[in-house]
Design an enzyme around this catalytic site. Structure first.
Site, short mmCIF file in Angstrom:
data_model
loop_
_atom_site.label_atom_id
_atom_site.label_comp_id
_atom_site.label_asym_id
_atom_site.label_seq_id
_atom_site.Cartn_x
_atom_site.Cartn_y
_atom_site.Cartn_z
N ALA A 66 0.86 -1.18 0.00
CA ALA A 66 0.00 0.00 0.00
C ALA A 66 0.90 1.23 0.00
O ALA A 66 2.10 1.13 0.16
CB ALA A 66 -0.87 -0.02 1.25
N GLY A 105 -0.64 -5.23 0.28
CA GLY A 105 -1.72 -4.99 -0.68
C GLY A 105 -1.38 -5.53 -2.06
O GLY A 105 -2.27 -5.89 -2.83
N GLU A 108 -2.24 -9.08 -1.94
CA GLU A 108 -3.72 -9.18 -1.88
C GLU A 108 -4.35 -8.92 -3.24
O GLU A 108 -5.37 -9.51 -3.60
CB GLU A 108 -4.26 -8.20 -0.84
CG GLU A 108 -3.90 -8.63 0.58
CD GLU A 108 -4.46 -7.68 1.61
OE1 GLU A 108 -4.01 -6.52 1.64
OE2 GLU A 108 -5.35 -8.08 2.37
N GLU A 128 2.16 -6.59 6.88
CA GLU A 128 1.35 -5.61 7.63
C GLU A 128 1.59 -5.66 9.13
O GLU A 128 1.53 -4.64 9.82
CB GLU A 128 -0.14 -5.84 7.36
CG GLU A 128 -0.60 -5.42 5.98
CD GLU A 128 -0.39 -6.47 4.90
OE1 GLU A 128 0.32 -7.48 5.16
OE2 GLU A 128 -0.93 -6.30 3.79
#
Ligand code: NAD
Length: 693
Positions: A66, A105, A108, A128
């Site tokens: 992210a 992310g 993901e 994370e």
């Protein structure tokens, strides 16, 4: 077609659409990247010729996570979930083609694709947890469906990356393609998929691996138990476990909702805020206002170490690990053999865990040259002195090094407390002198205090910082003062801890409070480990401190099985009735009335004294930034990163509160104790250390 967006392009190759992300440096999922992917996928799906879609990245890596700078701000649309929904719900199969790293992310995103392929050098992970979070875009729900519960638990709670081969073996990756053939490999994979009439495979619909763990709470119980020590005090790993429990026990969408709730709670919580602060602090530590990135450095091809004791051997290992030859000087053959023997043993220990092979050990040991002649250091680019902590002896060694080591070399000292300006005073090239303060064990501890003396050159600083990075350390540039940053703050805490012993708190009570706060051990357990007789001279001992009395009783710490604590054969500590009596007698002789101290008083006096000393360090310009002080205490002393370091902790409880409590304890803080004017000013202005620029 080509660029459809500044960060994303779309090309169509014989019915296969290739959506490429190009947002240097790491293709992070910023708003414009999310928008670009969404547009790219939508256009590809809308094109009647397109039979499959490849999602890939230009540059050095797949999406590496992210955009952390967006955390804590309202997220601009589209969200990652919107992008994922478009991919997962696409009428055409989407294949993620991965190189570099697919992290957080990024992974993901790949998990929403119907298939994943990668090159052998790729790495995948969910880091994370390092920011006090769990994956918040379905990672905890999709990953166990591909790799199984155990591996998903491991990846989610450790944050560690796995390599492409392990990912392939685990089922996370469908196919490995040659290193230089990712795009072609992805297109070929897509064609085959379509040709074979493979059904659309959504990860969310797979459930054999989660069903295998259903009704087996023992899997989670065993995992919690095995990792209890590692997870102590942290909230994110437990949240990760609960999210994966939900993946096992509930339908996909419900599991996703559980993950979202846990993620949102963590994101708003104190631990994640602290860990994100630490993330940035670890990056800013390298920025030195007057030593810009383009400061000339010197190549370090040959390192000399003076002294093969506890520190010298460990320091040397850092360089040998990089393949840099090291010459170690000692005063006697015995000391040299002993020192090199310890180095070899340390390396051999790594063969047991499989980190090194015996051939590696031999290769590393071959980089060591042991000698009794200081002259052998003449050609070194860097010499680090790690001999006894004695100014005259160190000055003598530096005077000799000055005469014999080649011009331009860096002359460093590992002193813990001596004045480096005095060490540099007598020599012709004081600009070459710098402190490289390693922490014990020097081959393990990540912190390096780089100490800038009065005349230290910018080249010596820039070279030392570069080298610190190369050997995997995190360096803080500090100035000269007794104890530099770390030990000066440690000393402020010790003064309070020792005073509280006299006032009636037992060592184990004080240690317990510090341990419960999150440090690996308290001040007295730490003293026992280091040895109570460090710097103690039997002939001069006159029972002037509790520590001296303990030494006089032969209680010198863990090594004598007795110090503040009693130790059994396995070195497990027990509160000691002997120590308790020694303390009570000492207090009676000193005329100090003993009382019961609360855990609150113990914590506040220890920690607020540290914050106060940190403020003085900033006033004295010994550290550049408050966050550098935090880094020193996190990486050198085990301060829990989830509390952000002592200065951050002060900010979070409020500096006005810190001052008020220090004033409340007043004379109990000790005779010479004063509150830092900087701390008082910040408190008065309602400011934080973080607000200082
Ligand atoms: P040590 O006693 O284990 O080792 C010192 C070694 O230096 C001995 O082997 C000794 O024979 C050798 N030596 C002494 N004079 C010498 C000379 N003239 N030439 C060559 N070798 C000589 O000490 P240590 O714990 O390794 O500490 C070394 C330095 O590192 C000290 O300045 C200390 O303050 C500092 N330091 C120690 C620690 C720690 O935790 N031990 C941590 C940080 C810094």
């Amino acid at each position: 077609m080509g660029a459809i967006h500044p960060a994303v392009s779309l090309a169509i190759d014989g019915g296969i659409a290739v959506v490429s992300i190009n947002s240097p440096p790491v293709n992070a999922l910023s708003q414009h990247v999310r928008q670009g992917i969404l547009d790219g996928v939508r256009r590809a799906v809308a094109d009647a010729q397109v039979v499959a879609i490849v999602l890939t990245c230009d540059g050095k890596t797949f999406v590496a996570g992210a955009d952390i700078t967006e955390f804590g701000k309202p997220l601009a649309a589209p969200s990652l979930q919107d992008v994922q929904a478009a991919i997962e719900g696409s009428a055409r199969p989407v294949i993620a083609a991965i190189h570099g790293t697919a992290l957080g992310g990024g992974l993901e995103l790949a998990l929403c694709c119907h298939y994943r392929i990668c090159v052998p050098s790729a790495r995948l992970g969910l880091p994370e947890v390092n920011l006090g979070l769990i994956p918040g875009a379905g990672g905890t729900q999709r990953l166990p469906r591909l790799v199984g519960v155990e591996q998903a638990l491991e990846m989610t709670t450790s944050g560690k990356h796995i390599d492409a081969r392990s990912a392939h073996a685990a089922g996370l990756i469908d196919e490995l393609v040659p290193e230089d053939g990712l795009r072609a490999g992805a297109i070929a994979f897509a064609r085959k998929l379509v040709g074979d009439g493979e059904p659309h495979r959504r990860v969310r619909d797979l459930d054999d691996k989660v069903v295998a763990a259903r009704g087996k709470p023992e899997i989670f119980a065993a995992f919690r138990k095995a990792n209890a020590k590692k997870f102590r005090g942290l909230v994110a790993p437990e949240a990760g476990i609960q999210a994966i429990e939900a993946a096992v026990a509930r339908p996909f969408d419900e599991g996703l909702a559980v993950e979202r709730e846990l993620f949102t709670e963590l994101l708003a919580g104190a631990q994640s805020a602290a860990l994100r602060y630490v993330f940035f602090a670890e990056r800013s530590v390298w920025k030195i206002p007057d030593v810009p990135d383009d400061t000339p450095t010197i190549p370090i091809k040959q390192v000399g170490i003076v002294g093969a004791g506890t520190m010298g051997g460990g320091i040397a290992m850092n360089f040998a690990n990089l393949g840099i030859p090291v010459t170690i000087v000692e005063t006697t053959q015995d000391a040299l053999d002993r020192g090199l023997g310890v180095v070899r043993k340390n390396y051999e220990r790594s063969t047991r865990s499989g980190k090194l092979t015996m051939a590696d050990v031999d290769r590393r040991m071959a980089l060591f040259t042991g000698t009794l002649a200081l002259e052998q250091l003449a050609d070194c680019d860097l010499v680090i002195e790690a001999i006894f902590e004695n100014l005259e002896v160190k000055q003598d060694v530096f005077a000799r090094l000055d005469k014999l080591v080649k011009p331009g070399a860096i002359l460093a000292t590992n002193t813990s407390a001596l004045d480096i300006n005095e060490i540099a005073a007598g020599i012709a090239r004081p600009e070459a002198v710098i402190g490289l303060h390693f922490f014990s064990p020097a081959n393990v501890m990540r912190l390096l205090e780089v100490v800038r003396a009065r005349h230290t050159s910018k080249t010596a600083i820039a070279t030392s910082l570069r080298l610190a990075k190369q050997i995997g350390k995190i360096a803080a540039l500090v100035g000269v003062c007794p104890g530099f940053v770390g030990n000066r703050i440690l000393y402020a805490r010790s003064q309070q801890a020792n005073a509280m012993l006299l006032e009636g708190a037992m060592p184990w009570e004080i240690d317990q409070v510090i341990f419960d706060f999150g440090l690996p051990m308290g001040p007295f357990a730490m003293s026992d480990l280091a040895g109570l007789d460090l710097g103690w001279i039997a002939e001069q001992s006159n029972s002037s401190t509790i520590r001296e009395v303990l030494c006089e009783h032969g209680r010198r710490g863990q090594k004598t099985h007795a110090g503040f604590y009693d130790y059994d054969e396995q070195r497990a500590p027990r509160p000691s009735p002997v120590t308790a009596t020694i303390i009570r007698d000492f207090a009676a002789r000193a005329g100090v009335a003993q009382r019961t101290l609360t855990a609150q008083e113990i914590l506040e006096r220890c920690v607020y004294a540290q914050i106060n000393e940190g403020a003085k360090i900033l006033e004295d310009k010994i550290a550049i930034r408050a966050s550098d002080i935090d880094i020193v205490w996190i990486h050198g002393y085990g301060w829990p990163a989830y509390r952000g370091g002592p200065m951050y902790y002060g900010d979070s409880v409020g500096l006005a509160h810190v001052v008020a409590r220090l004033e409340h304890y007043g004379p109990r803080m000790g005779k010479g104790f004063t509150i830092s004017p900087l701390l008082q000013q910040l408190a008065k202005d309602g400011q934080r250390f973080q607000d200082l620029t």
